[in-house]
Design a protein around this motif. Structure first.
Motif, PDB file in Angstrom:
ATOM      1  N   THR A  30       0.883  -1.176   0.000  1.00  0.00           N
ATOM      2  CA  THR A  30       0.000   0.000   0.000  1.00  0.00           C
ATOM      3  C   THR A  30       0.917   1.221   0.000  1.00  0.00           C
ATOM      4  O   THR A  30       2.134   1.077   0.107  1.00  0.00           O
ATOM      5  N   THR A  32       1.128   3.257   2.354  1.00  0.00           N
ATOM      6  CA  THR A  32       1.595   3.520   3.727  1.00  0.00           C
ATOM      7  C   THR A  32       2.664   2.511   4.130  1.00  0.00           C
ATOM      8  O   THR A  32       3.849   2.848   4.200  1.00  0.00           O
ATOM      9  N   GLY A  35       0.831  -4.689   3.910  1.00  0.00           N
ATOM     10  CA  GLY A  35      -0.169  -5.337   4.742  1.00  0.00           C
ATOM     11  C   GLY A  35      -0.076  -6.853   4.644  1.00  0.00           C
ATOM     12  O   GLY A  35       0.429  -7.399   3.658  1.00  0.00           O
ATOM     13  N   ASP A  59      -6.664  -6.575  19.539  1.00  0.00           N
ATOM     14  CA  ASP A  59      -6.218  -5.515  18.621  1.00  0.00           C
ATOM     15  C   ASP A  59      -6.891  -5.710  17.251  1.00  0.00           C
ATOM     16  O   ASP A  59      -6.505  -6.581  16.481  1.00  0.00           O
ATOM     17  N   LEU A  61      -8.613  -5.249  13.328  1.00  0.00           N
ATOM     18  CA  LEU A  61      -7.971  -5.117  12.012  1.00  0.00           C
ATOM     19  C   LEU A  61      -8.690  -4.104  11.123  1.00  0.00           C
ATOM     20  O   LEU A  61      -9.874  -3.837  11.292  1.00  0.00           O
ATOM     21  N   ILE A  62      -7.968  -3.607  10.140  1.00  0.00           N
ATOM     22  CA  ILE A  62      -8.550  -2.693   9.147  1.00  0.00           C
ATOM     23  C   ILE A  62      -9.006  -3.506   7.933  1.00  0.00           C
ATOM     24  O   ILE A  62      -8.285  -4.393   7.468  1.00  0.00           O
ATOM     25  N   THR A  95      -7.867   5.973   7.530  1.00  0.00           N
ATOM     26  CA  THR A  95      -8.739   4.869   7.952  1.00  0.00           C
ATOM     27  C   THR A  95      -9.885   5.454   8.753  1.00  0.00           C
ATOM     28  O   THR A  95      -9.657   6.285   9.643  1.00  0.00           O
ATOM     29  N   LEU A  97     -13.327   4.885  11.197  1.00  0.00           N
ATOM     30  CA  LEU A  97     -14.057   3.972  12.079  1.00  0.00           C
ATOM     31  C   LEU A  97     -15.540   4.201  11.846  1.00  0.00           C
ATOM     32  O   LEU A  97     -16.051   5.302  12.071  1.00  0.00           O
ATOM     33  N   THR A 109     -13.155  -6.886  14.384  1.00  0.00           N
ATOM     34  CA  THR A 109     -13.251  -5.656  15.182  1.00  0.00           C
ATOM     35  C   THR A 109     -12.978  -5.903  16.669  1.00  0.00           C
ATOM     36  O   THR A 109     -13.199  -5.015  17.488  1.00  0.00           O
ATOM     37  N   GLN A 114     -17.649  -0.797  15.903  1.00  0.00           N
ATOM     38  CA  GLN A 114     -17.169  -0.055  14.747  1.00  0.00           C
ATOM     39  C   GLN A 114     -16.118  -0.864  14.009  1.00  0.00           C
ATOM     40  O   GLN A 114     -15.333  -1.592  14.618  1.00  0.00           O
ATOM     41  N   ALA A 138      -6.243  -6.434   6.693  1.00  0.00           N
ATOM     42  CA  ALA A 138      -4.779  -6.386   6.587  1.00  0.00           C
ATOM     43  C   ALA A 138      -4.164  -5.461   7.629  1.00  0.00           C
ATOM     44  O   ALA A 138      -4.286  -4.245   7.532  1.00  0.00           O
ATOM     45  N   SER A 140      -0.473  -4.241   9.393  1.00  0.00           N
ATOM     46  CA  SER A 140       0.880  -4.128   8.854  1.00  0.00           C
ATOM     47  C   SER A 140       1.545  -5.509   8.936  1.00  0.00           C
ATOM     48  O   SER A 140       1.316  -6.266   9.876  1.00  0.00           O
ATOM     49  N   SER A 178      -1.650   4.536   8.071  1.00  0.00           N
ATOM     50  CA  SER A 178      -2.734   5.494   7.849  1.00  0.00           C
ATOM     51  C   SER A 178      -3.117   6.211   9.146  1.00  0.00           C
ATOM     52  O   SER A 178      -2.906   5.698  10.246  1.00  0.00           O
ATOM     53  N   PRO A 221      -7.470   2.643  20.381  1.00  0.00           N
ATOM     54  CA  PRO A 221      -7.112   1.939  19.156  1.00  0.00           C
ATOM     55  C   PRO A 221      -5.659   2.063  18.712  1.00  0.00           C
ATOM     56  O   PRO A 221      -5.170   3.161  18.533  1.00  0.00           O
ATOM     57  N   GLY A 222      -5.053   0.942  18.485  1.00  0.00           N
ATOM     58  CA  GLY A 222      -3.741   0.928  17.848  1.00  0.00           C
ATOM     59  C   GLY A 222      -2.663   1.646  18.627  1.00  0.00           C
ATOM     60  O   GLY A 222      -1.661   2.058  18.085  1.00  0.00           O
TER      61      GLY A 222
HETATM   62  O1  TXA Z   1      -1.654   2.075   6.871  1.00  0.00           O
HETATM   63  C1  TXA Z   1      -2.254   1.214   7.488  1.00  0.00           C
HETATM   64  O2  TXA Z   1      -3.262   1.469   8.188  1.00  0.00           O
HETATM   65  C2  TXA Z   1      -1.767  -0.243   7.357  1.00  0.00           C
HETATM   66  C3  TXA Z   1      -1.975  -0.700   5.924  1.00  0.00           C
HETATM   67  C4  TXA Z   1      -1.615  -2.136   5.708  1.00  0.00           C
HETATM   68  O3  TXA Z   1      -3.284  -0.427   5.541  1.00  0.00           O
HETATM   69  N1  TXA Z   1      -2.423  -1.092   8.293  1.00  0.00           N
HETATM   70  C5  TXA Z   1      -2.165  -1.025   9.628  1.00  0.00           C
HETATM   71  O4  TXA Z   1      -2.842  -1.986  10.363  1.00  0.00           O
HETATM   72  O5  TXA Z   1      -1.422  -0.220  10.122  1.00  0.00           O
HETATM   73  P1  TXA Z   1      -2.496  -2.333  11.866  1.00  0.00           P
HETATM   74  O6  TXA Z   1      -3.347  -3.490  12.191  1.00  0.00           O
HETATM   75  O7  TXA Z   1      -1.050  -2.510  12.026  1.00  0.00           O
HETATM   76  O8  TXA Z   1      -3.024  -1.121  12.658  1.00  0.00           O
HETATM   77  C6  TXA Z   1      -4.393  -0.845  12.658  1.00  0.00           C
HETATM   78  C7  TXA Z   1      -4.823  -0.214  13.925  1.00  0.00           C
HETATM   79  C8  TXA Z   1      -4.790  -1.205  15.047  1.00  0.00           C
HETATM   80  O9  TXA Z   1      -3.751  -0.936  15.939  1.00  0.00           O
HETATM   81  C9  TXA Z   1      -6.138  -1.127  15.708  1.00  0.00           C
HETATM   82  O10 TXA Z   1      -6.048  -0.911  17.078  1.00  0.00           O
HETATM   83  C10 TXA Z   1      -6.856   0.014  14.995  1.00  0.00           C
HETATM   84  O11 TXA Z   1      -6.187   0.180  13.778  1.00  0.00           O
HETATM   85  N2  TXA Z   1      -8.220  -0.430  14.729  1.00  0.00           N
HETATM   86  C11 TXA Z   1      -8.601  -1.346  13.849  1.00  0.00           C
HETATM   87  N3  TXA Z   1      -9.917  -1.564  13.926  1.00  0.00           N
HETATM   88  C12 TXA Z   1     -10.388  -0.762  14.887  1.00  0.00           C
HETATM   89  C13 TXA Z   1     -11.668  -0.550  15.461  1.00  0.00           C
HETATM   90  N4  TXA Z   1     -12.730  -1.209  15.055  1.00  0.00           N
HETATM   91  N5  TXA Z   1     -11.785   0.346  16.437  1.00  0.00           N
HETATM   92  C14 TXA Z   1     -10.696   1.009  16.867  1.00  0.00           C
HETATM   93  N6  TXA Z   1      -9.456   0.843  16.374  1.00  0.00           N
HETATM   94  C15 TXA Z   1      -9.297  -0.031  15.405  1.00  0.00           C
END
Ligand code: TXA
Ligand code: MG
Length: 323
Positions: A30, A32, A35, A59, A61-62, A95, A97, A109, A114, A138, A140, A178, A221-222
Motif C-alpha cells: 500500500t 503507507t 499489509g 487488537d 484489524l482494518i 482509515t 471507524l 473488530t 465499529q 490487513a 501491517s 494510515s 485503538p492501535g
Molecule cells: O496504513 C495502514 O493502516 C496499514 C496498511 C496495511 O493499511 N495497516 C495497519 O494496520 O497499520 P495495523 O493493524 O497494524 O493497525 C491498525 C490499527 C490497530 O492498531 C487497531 O487498534 C486500529 O487500527 N483499529 C482497527 N480496527 C479498529 C476498530 N474497530 N476500532 C478502533 N481501532 C481499530
C-alpha cells in the motif's frame, strides 16, 4: 533460495487472487506500509493473520476495499463529516471507524461495534481489490510490536514462511501507517497519527480532537505504548546529551537535517538531510530496521519538528523508544 524467493514474491495478481480466494495469507503493498492480507469475511482466514503476527485478539484489524460501494456494504451509516474526509482523501492514508453491520465478523473488530475501513492508494492493490468480492483484512505485515515493513523484502524476511505470496509493489510512497479517524460524542477524533496530517484533516472538517495516547490501554485503538520497536534499545532526546550518556558504547544515530558534530563510535543515518518531513517519513521504518541490523549497541534519535508528518514520526519514535 533465489528461485524460491522468485516464486514467493512478484507482481502476479492472479496468484494473489487465487491464494486469497483459498483463504490464505498474501503480503500486499500500500502507499503507507505493506499489509498482511486475508479474506476479511472469512473467520478462519482472519485467524491466520493473528497467528502469523502473534497478534493479541484485542487488537482489531482494518478492512481494505477499492470503492465506496464496497464500504457501504459493510456499514450501518456514514457520518457526514467522515464521508467528507473519505471523498477528499480516498484512496489514501486515511482509515475511518464506521458502525459495522452483521457482515463483518467480530474477530475483525475485536468485538467492537465499529469497523476500521480504508481504500488504499496503490495501483497493484487497487487492481487486486477490484478482482475480489470481499474486503481484505490487513494489518501491517510485521510480527506484533516490531517495525512495520515498507518493502516486499521486509515482509519476506519476517513473515515469508507464513504467507502464500507477496505482491511486490516497490517501496511504500508514504512509509507511515494510515491516520485513523472516527466520531465520538459528536466530535471528529483522531486515534492514530499517520500519513495524513492533522492540518490536512482540519482543512476539510475543521478542528479535530486528538485521542492519541501512550497509556498502553489496548482499548485506545492501535495505541500500545511499546510498538514499532527495534530489538536494540532506542533512546530519544537531545543527541549530544545521549551521545555523552552512552560513553563506551557503539551508537547508531538517527538524525534529521544538520548531522550532529560527533563522529567516532557513531554510525549516522540521516532521515532527511534537507529537513523534508515526507522524505523522513518514507525513510523512518527502513532506517530503524537498518539500525537494528548494523553493528552497534544502542540507537539514539531526536524528535522532529511538530508539524505535518512530524507528529506521526515523533509518535512512532516515542513508541519505539525505551525512555
Ligand atoms: O496504513 C495502514 O493502516 C496499514 C496498511 C496495511 O493499511 N495497516 C495497519 O494496520 O497499520 P495495523 O493493524 O497494524 O493497525 C491498525 C490499527 C490497530 O492498531 C487497531 O487498534 C486500529 O487500527 N483499529 C482497527 N480496527 C479498529 C476498530 N474497530 N476500532 C478502533 N481501532 C481499530
Ligand atoms: Mg501495525
Amino acid at each position: 533460495m533465489w528461485n524460491f524467493l522468485f516464486k514467493m514474491i512478484g507482481t502476479e495478481l492472479n496468484k494473489a487472487v487465487k491464494h486469497l480466494k483459498a483463504g490464505e495469507l498474501v503480503g500486499i503493498p500500500t502507499e503507507t506500509v505493506y499489509g498482511l492480507a486475508a479474506n476479511g469475511l472469512d473467520v478462519n482466514a482472519v485467524l491466520k493473520i493473528f497467528e502469523a503476527k502473534e497478534r493479541p485478539f484485542f487488537d482489531p484489524l482494518i478492512l481494505h476495499v477499492n470503492n465506496l460501494e464496497k464500504v457501504n456494504v459493510l456499514i450501518l451509516s456514514f457520518d457526514l463529516r467522515l464521508k467528507k474526509l473519505a471523498d477528499a482523501f480516498w484512496p489514501g492514508p486515511l482509515t475511518l471507524l464506521l458502525p459495522k453491520n452483521q457482515l463483518v465478523p467480530d474477530i475483525v473488530t475485536s468485538g467492537l461495534n465499529q469497523v476500521a475501513i480504508r481504500i488504499p492508494n496503490h495501483p497493484l492493490t487497487l487492481s487486486l481489490l477490484e478482482q475480489l468480492n470481499f474486503p481484505l483484512a490487513a494489518p501491517s505485515a510485521n510480527p506484533f510490536g516490531y517495525i512495520s515493513p515498507t518493502t516486499a523484502l521486509h515482509v519476506n524476511k519476517q513473515l515469508g514462511e507464513k504467507v502464500a505470496y507477496i505482491l511486490d509493489g516497490g517501496a511504500c510512497e508514504i512509509g507511515l501507517e494510515s491516520t485513523i479517524v472516527g466520531v465520538e460524542e459528536g466530535k471528529v477524533c483522531v486515534y492514530r497519527l499517520g500519513g495524513l496530517s492533522i492540518e490536512q484533516l482540519e482543512a476539510v472538517v475543521g478542528e479535530v480532537t486528538l485521542k492519541v495516547n501512550l497509556s498502553g490501554d489496548p482499548k485506545a485503538p492501535g495505541q500500545l505504548k511499546s510498538h514499532y520497536a527495534p530489538t536494540k534499545p532506542l533512546f530519544l532526546g537531545d543527541l549530544e546529551k545521549l551521545f555523552n550518556q552512552h560513553r563506551g558504547k557503539k551508537l547508531i544515530c538517527l538524525c534529521f537535517g544538520e548531522p550532529p558534530p560527533f563522529k567516532d563510535r557513531v554510525r549516522i543515518l540521516n532521515l532527511s538531510p534537507n529537513c523534508d518531513l515526507q522524505e523522513a517519513a518514507k525513510n523512518l521504518f527502513g532506517f530503524l530496521r537498518q539500525a537494528d541490523e548494523l553493528d552497534g549497541d544502542v540507537i539514539i534519535a531526536q524528535n522532529l519538528p511538530m508539524l505535518g508528518l512530524g507528529l506521526a514520526i515523533n509518535d512512532r519514535l516515542k513508541r519505539a523508544a525505551v525512555n
